[in-house]
Design an enzyme around this catalytic site. Structure first.
Site, PDB file in Angstrom:
ATOM      1  N   THR A  85       1.401  -1.863  -0.007  1.00 45.34           N
ATOM      2  CA  THR A  85       0.130  -0.129   0.622  1.00 45.34           C
ATOM      3  C   THR A  85       0.829   1.225   0.077  1.00 45.34           C
ATOM      4  O   THR A  85       2.231   1.566   0.833  1.00 45.34           O
ATOM      5  CB  THR A  85      -1.063  -0.257   1.134  1.00 45.34           C
ATOM      6  OG1 THR A  85      -1.569  -1.051   0.690  1.00 45.34           O
ATOM      7  CG2 THR A  85      -1.333   1.720   1.396  1.00 45.34           C
ATOM      8  N   LYS A 134      -8.070   1.327  -3.400  1.00 43.49           N
ATOM      9  CA  LYS A 134      -7.743   1.562  -1.359  1.00 43.49           C
ATOM     10  C   LYS A 134      -7.430   2.463  -1.271  1.00 43.49           C
ATOM     11  O   LYS A 134      -8.479   2.118   0.528  1.00 43.49           O
ATOM     12  CB  LYS A 134      -6.127   0.889  -1.983  1.00 43.49           C
ATOM     13  CG  LYS A 134      -5.151   0.815  -0.562  1.00 43.49           C
ATOM     14  CD  LYS A 134      -5.344  -1.438   0.111  1.00 43.49           C
ATOM     15  CE  LYS A 134      -4.832  -0.711   1.603  1.00 43.49           C
ATOM     16  NZ  LYS A 134      -5.400  -1.775   2.271  1.00 43.49           N
ATOM     17  N   LYS A 141      -1.973   4.906   8.707  1.00 41.46           N
ATOM     18  CA  LYS A 141      -1.080   5.355   7.295  1.00 41.46           C
ATOM     19  C   LYS A 141      -1.925   5.170   6.332  1.00 41.46           C
ATOM     20  O   LYS A 141      -1.257   6.357   4.978  1.00 41.46           O
ATOM     21  CB  LYS A 141       0.286   3.803   7.166  1.00 41.46           C
ATOM     22  CG  LYS A 141       0.335   4.139   5.959  1.00 41.46           C
ATOM     23  CD  LYS A 141       1.077   1.827   6.014  1.00 41.46           C
ATOM     24  CE  LYS A 141       1.811   2.052   4.324  1.00 41.46           C
ATOM     25  NZ  LYS A 141       1.797   0.653   3.970  1.00 41.46           N
TER      26      LYS A 141
HETATM   27  P1  NAD Z   1       6.604  -5.596   7.144  1.00 34.23           P
HETATM   28  O1  NAD Z   1       6.785  -4.328   8.266  1.00 34.23           O
HETATM   29  O2  NAD Z   1       6.083  -6.853   8.351  1.00 34.23           O
HETATM   30  O3  NAD Z   1       6.639  -5.852   5.647  1.00 34.23           O
HETATM   31  C1  NAD Z   1       7.514  -5.871   5.245  1.00 34.23           C
HETATM   32  C2  NAD Z   1       8.851  -6.131   4.981  1.00 34.23           C
HETATM   33  O4  NAD Z   1       9.591  -5.956   3.962  1.00 34.23           O
HETATM   34  C3  NAD Z   1       9.863  -5.873   5.862  1.00 34.23           C
HETATM   35  O5  NAD Z   1       9.837  -7.670   5.833  1.00 34.23           O
HETATM   36  C4  NAD Z   1      11.275  -5.013   5.885  1.00 34.23           C
HETATM   37  O6  NAD Z   1      12.414  -6.503   6.123  1.00 34.23           O
HETATM   38  C5  NAD Z   1      11.021  -5.848   3.923  1.00 34.23           C
HETATM   39  N1  NAD Z   1      11.929  -5.048   3.157  1.00 34.23           N
HETATM   40  C6  NAD Z   1      11.885  -3.502   3.638  1.00 34.23           C
HETATM   41  N2  NAD Z   1      13.092  -3.132   2.663  1.00 34.23           N
HETATM   42  C7  NAD Z   1      13.200  -3.877   1.445  1.00 34.23           C
HETATM   43  C8  NAD Z   1      13.720  -4.409   0.226  1.00 34.23           C
HETATM   44  N3  NAD Z   1      14.481  -3.132   0.322  1.00 34.23           N
HETATM   45  N4  NAD Z   1      14.401  -5.391   0.014  1.00 34.23           N
HETATM   46  C9  NAD Z   1      13.953  -6.199   1.052  1.00 34.23           C
HETATM   47  N5  NAD Z   1      12.823  -6.753   1.440  1.00 34.23           N
HETATM   48  C10 NAD Z   1      12.415  -5.067   2.471  1.00 34.23           C
HETATM   49  O7  NAD Z   1       4.634  -4.699   6.946  1.00 34.23           O
HETATM   50  P2  NAD Z   1       3.022  -5.843   6.565  1.00 34.23           P
HETATM   51  O8  NAD Z   1       2.806  -5.824   7.132  1.00 34.23           O
HETATM   52  O9  NAD Z   1       3.732  -6.789   6.137  1.00 34.23           O
HETATM   53  O10 NAD Z   1       2.523  -4.455   5.379  1.00 34.23           O
HETATM   54  C11 NAD Z   1       3.770  -4.537   4.160  1.00 34.23           C
HETATM   55  C12 NAD Z   1       2.739  -3.730   3.435  1.00 34.23           C
HETATM   56  O11 NAD Z   1       0.857  -3.967   2.843  1.00 34.23           O
HETATM   57  C13 NAD Z   1       2.432  -1.937   3.870  1.00 34.23           C
HETATM   58  O12 NAD Z   1       2.743  -1.122   2.110  1.00 34.23           O
HETATM   59  C14 NAD Z   1       0.981  -2.480   3.971  1.00 34.23           C
HETATM   60  O13 NAD Z   1       0.344  -1.619   4.262  1.00 34.23           O
HETATM   61  C15 NAD Z   1       0.123  -3.320   3.387  1.00 34.23           C
HETATM   62  N6  NAD Z   1      -0.373  -4.300   4.277  1.00 34.23           N
HETATM   63  C16 NAD Z   1      -0.572  -4.269   5.237  1.00 34.23           C
HETATM   64  C17 NAD Z   1      -2.043  -5.357   5.869  1.00 34.23           C
HETATM   65  C18 NAD Z   1      -1.860  -5.909   6.926  1.00 34.23           C
HETATM   66  O14 NAD Z   1      -2.659  -5.660   7.748  1.00 34.23           O
HETATM   67  N7  NAD Z   1      -0.195  -5.768   7.924  1.00 34.23           N
HETATM   68  C19 NAD Z   1      -2.837  -5.127   5.480  1.00 34.23           C
HETATM   69  C20 NAD Z   1      -3.133  -4.740   4.404  1.00 34.23           C
HETATM   70  C21 NAD Z   1      -1.593  -3.941   2.956  1.00 34.23           C
END
Ligand code: NAD
Length: 296
Positions: free
Chosen positions: A93, A168, A243
């Site tokens: 997102t 979204k 966010k």
């Molecule tokens: P998270 O922080 O658990 O995971 C993100 C991962 O990306 C981390 O493990 C981090 O180490 C990795 N990362 C960052 N930069 C990187 C790079 N350059 N190369 C490789 N890995 C890298 O976050 P999440 O909860 O998995 O959310 C991910 C996305 O999904 C976000 O944009 C969030 O807004 C969206 N989202 C999350 C949810 C939820 O409920 N958690 C729901 C809908 C959407």
């Protein structure tokens, strides 16, 4: 079987990648965090030493990263290492502007591109029941759809580049604002001596109904599965709602749209998160509205 590279194996990315493996795809993954890599490896993802290595033979690259700057940085790192003509799907997102820039960078590198943010949270990612909101060409969408179906149950083509992100944030602005006013109504009802169940029975079948009320009721009782029944454990964390509301405000400012209630919702969730409730479910804002004494 499709060769998929999965970049970003966090809370969402790990179960999504696991579902691709379960569906029979060969998944090569990368994350910056050691623990994330180890956990993903346990579900059958082959861990690559870098993002560039992960994408080397990929037909499809999926990114699931925190914010726009991470997506643009990751794209800059791996785009010239992936096979020409590969499909790059960003499921993070992020702000609409960065999403459009990611499409442009992918297009310039000879890739098909799709923005495909999700709703459904970690539960939906694990169960493979996410909704994907997609922006990009018909060709990119058609190629992505069978793969997205391994991770979700609703796949919607919303329009061209950035349209998935736009859908979204518009949806979540509705969600944030309706949750707040639903909480206000229950807090008011309490002060007026009106039973929560009575308010629910009336409003959930009348013109006050909404997803926030009918499916995710912010008080315990009327909807047994809602986070209110388990101490406001997420669910959907308030920090993630904040966010998305901020992204909506950024987008509104960039196109000159008036979104006064969206702005109020962003402010209220900013206060709630600043008060230490970022990890609470976003429906826990009802305790904040009742006053700090009742805060979860
Ligand atoms: P998270 O922080 O658990 O995971 C993100 C991962 O990306 C981390 O493990 C981090 O180490 C990795 N990362 C960052 N930069 C990187 C790079 N350059 N190369 C490789 N890995 C890298 O976050 P999440 O909860 O998995 O959310 C991910 C996305 O999904 C976000 O944009 C969030 O807004 C969206 N989202 C999350 C949810 C939820 O409920 N958690 C729901 C809908 C959407």
């Amino acid at each position: 079987m499709t060769k998929v590279a999965f970049i970003g194996l966090g809370n969402m990315g790990a179960p999504m990648a696991a579902n691709l493996v379960k569906a029979g795809h060969a998944v090569s993954g990368f994350d910056l965090v050691e623990a994330a890599k180890t956990a993903a490896e346990g579900t059958g993802v082959t861990i690559a030493p870098s993002a560039r290595e992960a994408v080397r033979d990929a037909e499809v690259v999926v990114t699931m990263l925190p914010a726009g700057r991470h997506v643009l940085a990751a794209h800059a790192e791996f785009l010239d290492a992936a096979p020409k003509g590969a499909l790059v799907i960003d499921c993070s997102t992020i702000d609409v502007d960065s999403a459009k820039r990611a499409h442009a960078a992918g297009g310039a590198a000879g890739m098909l591109t799709l923005d495909a943010p999700v709703s459904g949270g970690v539960g939906g990612a694990t169960a493979g029941t996410l909704t994907f909101m997609c922006g990009g060409s018909d060709e990119a969408f058609a190629k992505a759809k069978p793969l997205l179906e391994a991770m979700g149950k609703r796949i919607v083509h919303c329009g061209g580049a950035g349209a998935g992100q736009a859908a979204k944030i518009c949806n979540n602005m509705i969600l944030g604002a309706t949750m707040i006013v639903t909480c206000e109504a229950f807090a008011l009802a309490e002060k007026l001596g009106l039973e929560a169940q009575a308010l629910f029975d009336v409003a959930s079948t009348a013109s006050g109904q909404s997803w926030s009320l009918n499916s995710y009721c912010p008080v315990p009782g009327p909807v047994p599965a809602s986070p209110a029944n388990r101490g406001y454990k997420p669910g959907f964390a308030a920090s993630l709602m904040l966010k998305d509301l901020k992204l909506a405000q950024e987008a509104a400012a960039s196109v000159g749209a008036a979104t006064p209630l969206g702005a109020e919702a962003a402010q209220l969730y900013a206060l709630f998160v600043a008060a230490g409730h970022g990890g609470d479910d976003f429906s826990g804002v009802i305790n904040f509205l009742r006053g700090a004494r009742g805060a979860a």
